[in-house]
Scaffold this motif. Structure first.
Motif, PDB file in Angstrom:
ATOM      1  N   ASP A 351       0.832  -1.214   0.000  1.00 58.88           N
ATOM      2  CA  ASP A 351       0.000   0.000   0.000  1.00 58.88           C
ATOM      3  C   ASP A 351       0.863   1.258   0.000  1.00 58.88           C
ATOM      4  N   VAL A 354       2.365   1.772  -3.448  1.00 56.68           N
ATOM      5  CA  VAL A 354       1.343   2.277  -4.365  1.00 56.68           C
ATOM      6  C   VAL A 354       1.096   3.761  -4.100  1.00 56.68           C
ATOM      7  N   ARG A 358       1.607   6.867  -6.643  1.00 58.85           N
ATOM      8  CA  ARG A 358       0.529   7.817  -6.932  1.00 58.85           C
ATOM      9  C   ARG A 358       1.061   9.255  -6.852  1.00 58.85           C
ATOM     10  N   GLN A 381       2.433 -11.133  -4.311  1.00 62.04           N
ATOM     11  CA  GLN A 381       1.915  -9.767  -4.407  1.00 62.04           C
ATOM     12  C   GLN A 381       2.393  -9.036  -5.660  1.00 62.04           C
ATOM     13  N   GLN A 384      -0.363  -8.376  -8.293  1.00 64.11           N
ATOM     14  CA  GLN A 384      -1.322  -7.444  -7.697  1.00 64.11           C
ATOM     15  C   GLN A 384      -0.746  -6.032  -7.651  1.00 64.11           C
ATOM     16  N   ASN A 387      -0.757  -4.525 -11.128  1.00 66.30           N
ATOM     17  CA  ASN A 387      -2.136  -4.212 -11.537  1.00 66.30           C
ATOM     18  C   ASN A 387      -2.627  -2.931 -10.867  1.00 66.30           C
ATOM     19  N   ARG A 388      -2.322  -2.772  -9.596  1.00 65.96           N
ATOM     20  CA  ARG A 388      -2.761  -1.568  -8.885  1.00 65.96           C
ATOM     21  C   ARG A 388      -2.053  -0.319  -9.418  1.00 65.96           C
ATOM     22  N   GLU A 391      -3.613   0.792 -12.726  1.00 69.91           N
ATOM     23  CA  GLU A 391      -4.864   1.532 -12.567  1.00 69.91           C
ATOM     24  C   GLU A 391      -4.630   3.022 -12.376  1.00 69.91           C
TER      25      GLU A 391
END
Length: 1005
Positions: A351, A354, A358, A381, A384, A387-388, A391
């Motif tokens: 998290d 990510v 961002r 992970q 995943q 993929n995150r 997005e």
């Protein structure tokens, strides 16, 4: 007259034209002008020195030195003569003569500040630290200025640094330097920051960290203003050295509060926390925790501190700083290493990463920031995580080819970062062949789409989408190494050539092209690529190996010589340049830089690459220039080669190669390891030993390395022949032992990553038998010396042994030639195939033939006087029909066999040339590529084809011009006759004259 002010010295006016001619490079006119002036003014010493400079620059070193000495013995004191002599001696690389020049000047003009300072700098050039100390103090007594005093102090420090006895440095030099500075401190004469820096350096080297801390935190520390946070950084270093972790922690806090993005203090902050936890440490009940303020000694406090820094960044209107967010990931990494419970960690790494993407994904540095923390993610992970991240990448509508593209450069950078992270996590490598081909198609589409964002960029600027192109090339390389399909490497080369056409300054494109061309055995295009990199200064040492490793081994001898010169020019200027840096450091008070300059000079002098290039260049010069034994002797003399001396610092060799120069997104398990580095250094050192010993043994074949033997052993030893023989045996023994060790290393078959260090020539040389054949040929020199001592009458067994070696050499050379057979470049089913190892084998064959022919000529030199002695005995006994000695018959067979082998070698090379020339690459059909892509790919193929032809043309050229100028054909004809004529001076044509020796090997077309 008085009103005219300064009147110019008439000598300056007379000398001005000579200075102008020298400055403009017109040395001949400078000499003529100096001669005219000296006819009128014989006592004008400066004119004589300027003439010497002109002579030096026109290659007449001996005349120049004689003229200079004529002036030097007069001990001139005029500034013009002294400066001109200084320039001349520096160009002669004789700086020690400048010291004698100014020593004499100072004696005649003892109160001259200028001459004393020049004397000090002259000592600095030659590293005479004790004399520098004395000259500095003498200068200070004449002109009591602080800089002169501290020149003397720094010279004491340099005596300590260069002292072989560490105890002497700690008990005499450094304490004396400390007392000298303390004297100035007590008298309050410290004026400049440089003087405080020097005081700190002395205390630090003495290990007096507490005293150094007092100086930094006291009034003297206020003078440290040239660098930002200089005092704080020095305090931090001293706290760590003293293990005063509370102060270290508190100071790091204060500095991070001022600038939370200053990464250099986060490691100290975290280190101090864990040291405090391990001690354990607890704060005092009353008062400050320490002299620097409050201390965070628990994980909770540190987590809270980092979280507060992040909240402060989140609440800013301007863009956030990356430091606190990375600090949180670093803290998690360290806590995990210590086995801290997962539930107590300050967040979930996935998290947090990510979140970091961002906020900072549109920065090029995002990939390097996150890459070092990817190990925090669990293997399940990885998908995943990607993929995150995907997005968070804004992409436009889907195009005709099924791909969606970014609409601006920030979105492009985010998408590119996701691709790079995917490769770093190993997701690209896990794809099958079809998956990788689809990935390449997508990366190429993104690359070409992104070119529109850089349509107005300058030629020197990189394209925004260059990394897509580079990554696609890496995937092509993956397919090539995994499947062995050469189509992949050709398409990769074409793609990189296309990328270079749009981004001509992209160093990564050039480096990867350089690597791939070399792996395919094509060196010709590499020269321009390396030149366009415009390597500067230290880069000739750190990345020069990429060029020099392949230069000679791929048959491009002229380019190899040029490549070695690139590197050697830098290394040879290092000594002179470093001396000038040191002098400038003294002048401007940058005392702390002087040990760094000395360390840099030592590092370069001890460079593995320097030793390799110097050795290979000398061998290359012999292969290119040494035609027959006379020329071999001249070459050895010109290079000052000595078989007795080994000037390579084996115990202190340093590997300065930059093995991470290539951009690399491979996962950790595919990257270069410490084991790879160790093995590579081991291989490089072993190959260097073999080449160095070969070079020294070749030097021993010259007349300067071999004196005529006497029958009396005592006389032999007096003349040095006994010593020469023992030296040869020692060198040969070392070579054989080294070859045994090298064979053990080669048997390990260490495979390096493609983007890691290139393999040495060691395994190939042993595999083809080059080293073994050269060693056997060189072993003959010892047998021949024994034969010379024993004579031909009573040495049947020895002659039999020598004849066996002759036959063995022929067999080995034939086997080597057989391993060169095959097609270097061929087309099968419209696909291009290469076998670059055949080219390297041919080069080994050429080198080995050189050594065998030199040995054969040395053999003839030994046999000639023995044959004359035998003929005299025959005349006395009237035995004209006696059979030729066994060794002479064996030598005849050797020369005949050499002629046959070399004829076959020439035929093979001609056949290769014809075969490659006949290849019609234009007829190749490149499936699945556009016309533009195909044009770049075919251009790369043409470069490889042209390079192969150039190499094959240079091989016979070298063989013709150098190897066989020994004229095996003439040798064979001479020895086959009824009269054994071994007088090569009368039988063989001069290497510079036209003769029949050119018929054995074809001229270059």
């Amino acid at each position: 007259m008085a009103a005219r002010g300064h009147v110019q010295d008439p000598n300056d006016r007379r000398l001005r034209p000579i200075y102008d001619y020298l400055d403009n490079g017109n040395n001949k006119m400078a000499i003529q002008q100096a001669d005219k002036l000296l006819k009128k003014h014989k006592d004008l010493h400066c004119a004589k020195v300027l003439k010497a400079i002109g002579l030096q620059r026109t290659g007449k070193q001996d005349e120049a030195f004689t003229l200079a000495q004529e002036v030097t013995v007069l001990e001139p004191t005029d500034d013009n003569s002294l400066q001109a002599l200084t320039i001349l001696y520096r160009e002669m690389h004789r700086p020690e003569l400048v010291t004698k020049l100014y020593e004499a000047a100072v004696k005649k003009v003892p109160l001259s500040e200028e001459y004393h300072s020049h004397l000090f700098m002259a000592y600095a050039r030659v590293g005479e630290y004790k004399k520098m100390q004395q000259a500095g103090m003498a200068l200070y007594k004449i002109v009591p200025k602080n800089p002169y005093y501290f020149w003397s102090v720094m010279s004491l420090v340099m005596q300590a640094i260069s002292a072989k006895d560490e105890k002497l440095a700690q008990t005499m030099f450094l304490p004396l330097a400390e007392r000298m500075v303390e004297k100035m401190v007590k008298e309050e004469k410290i004026e400049a920051e440089a003087e405080v820096q020097l005081y700190f350096m002395i205390l630090e080297r003495l290990g007096k960290c507490d005293e150094a801390l007092e100086v930094i935190r006291g009034p003297l520390g206020e003078k440290l203003t040239s660098e930002l946070q200089s005092r704080e950084r020095k305090c931090m270093m001293l706290y760590r050295r003293l293990e005063r972790w509370p102060e270290c922690n508190a100071l790091a806090q204060k500095l991070l509060l001022k600038n939370p993005d200053d990464w250099q203090f986060y490691p100290s902050y975290f280190d101090s926390l864990f040291y405090l936890m391990d001690q354990p440490w607890s704060p005092p009940e009353e008062g400050e925790h320490c002299s620097e303020g409050s201390v965070h000694h628990t994980v909770a406090e540190v987590v809270r501190f980092v979280e507060e820094r992040i909240k402060a960044e989140d609440g800013k209107d301007s863009r956030s700083l990356r430091g606190p967010y990375l600090a949180r990931l670093e803290l998690i990494h360290r806590l995990r290493e210590r086995g801290y419970p997962e539930e107590n960690l300050p967040g979930e790494p996935l998290d947090l990463m990510v979140q970091f993407f961002r906020m900072f994904g549109d920065k090029p540095c995002c990939i390097t920031d996150l890459k070092i923390y990817l190990h925090l993610l669990a293997p399940d992970q990885h998908v995943q995580f990607i993929n995150r991240l995907s997005e968070l990448v804004p992409l436009g509508e889907q195009g005709e080819d099924g791909f969606t593209f970014p609409e601006d450069t920030k979105s492009l950078q985010r998408h590119l970062c996701v691709c790079q992270l995917s490769r770093a996590l190993g997701l690209h490598h896990s794809l099958d062949v079809s998956g990788k081909l689809r990935l390449i198609t997508e990366l190429k589409a993104h690359y070409r789409h992104g070119l529109k964002f850089g349509s107005t960029a300058l030629k020197t600027e990189l394209q925004f989408s260059d990394m897509y192109c580079l990554m696609a090339a890496h995937v092509y390389i993956d397919l090539w190494t995994e499947t062995g399909n050469e189509d992949m490497v050709w398409q990769g080369l074409g793609l990189l050539e296309e990328g270079l056409s749009h981004s001509s300054s992209n160093a990564q494109f050039k480096l990867l092209l350089l690597l791939l061309y070399c792996r395919l055995g094509a060196f010709e295009p590499v020269v321009d690529l390396y030149s366009s990199l415009d390597a500067k200064h230290i880069q000739h040492d750190t990345i020069g190996f990429l060029l020099t490793r392949y230069a000679e081994s791929l048959g491009q001898f002229a380019a190899a010589s040029q490549s070695c010169n690139f590197s050697l020019r830098f290394f040879h200027s290092n000594q002179k340049d470093t001396s000038e840096y040191i002098i400038q450091a003294y002048k401007y008070g940058a005392f702390e830089k002087i040990p760094e300059f000395i360390a840099l000079r030592n590092r370069l002098n001890q460079s593995l690459h320097f030793a390799q290039v110097r050795t290979e260049r000398m061998l290359l010069d012999l292969f290119l220039e040494a035609d027959i034994v006379l020329s071999l002797e001249e070459s050895v003399k010109a290079m000052s080669l000595s078989s007795e001396e080994d000037d390579i610092p084996w115990d202190s060799l340093r590997d300065n190669r930059d093995l991470t120069v290539f951009t690399n997104w491979d996962p950790k398990e595919r990257q270069l390891t410490d084991e790879h580095r160790i093995r590579s250094l081991e291989e490089e050192s072993m190959w260097l030993q073999i080449r160095s010993l070969t070079l020294r043994l070749l030097a021993s074949l010259t007349p300067s390395g071999h004196a005529p033997s006497q029958q009396n052993s005592e006389i032999s030893n007096e003349n040095g022949v006994g010593d020469k023989s023992s030296l040869l045996r020692s060198l040969l023994s070392q070579l054989n032992q080294t070859l045994q060790t090298a064979s053990q290393i080669a048997e390990k078959h260490v495979q390096y990553p493609l983007l890691g260090p290139p393999s040495t020539r060691l395994a190939s040389a042993l595999s083809i038998g080059s080293c073994q054949c050269q060693a056997a040929a060189l072993q003959l020199s010892v047998h021949l010396q024994e034969l010379e001592s024993a004579g031909l009458d009573e040495s049947t067994e020895l002659q039999t042994q020598i004849c066996y070696v002759f036959k063995s050499l022929v067999v080995q050379l034939q086997e080597m030639l057989n391993k060169c057979k095959g097609d270097l470049l061929e087309m099968k089913e419209s696909k291009l195939k290469t076998q670059p190892f055949l080219l390297e084998n041919l080069v080994f064959f050429v080198e080995t033939v050189s050594v065998v022919l030199w040995t054969a000529s040395y053999c003839a030199k030994i046999l000639r006087p023995l044959k004359s002695s035998l003929q005299k005995k025959k005349k006395k006994k009237k035995d004209a029909n006696a059979a030729l000695p066994l060794v002479v018959c064996g030598f005849q067979e050797l020369t005949g066999s050499l002629q046959a082998i070399l004829t076959h070698a020439v035929d093979h090379i001609r056949g290769q040339e014809s075969g490659i020339t006949a290849q019609r690459l234009a007829s190749l059909s490149l499936e699945g590529t556009s016309q533009e892509e195909a044009s770049f790919t075919k251009a790369a193929m043409d470069k490889v084809q042209g390079s192969y032809l150039r190499s094959l043309q240079e091989l016979p050229c070298e063989s013709n011009r150098n190897l066989v100028t020994l004229s095996v054909s003439d040798l064979f004809t001479t020895l086959s006759g009824c009269e054994l004529c071994l007088d090569f001076s009368s039988c063989y044509p001069s290497p510079h004259a036209s003769g029949t020796h050119a018929t054995l090997i074809a001229h270059k077309p």
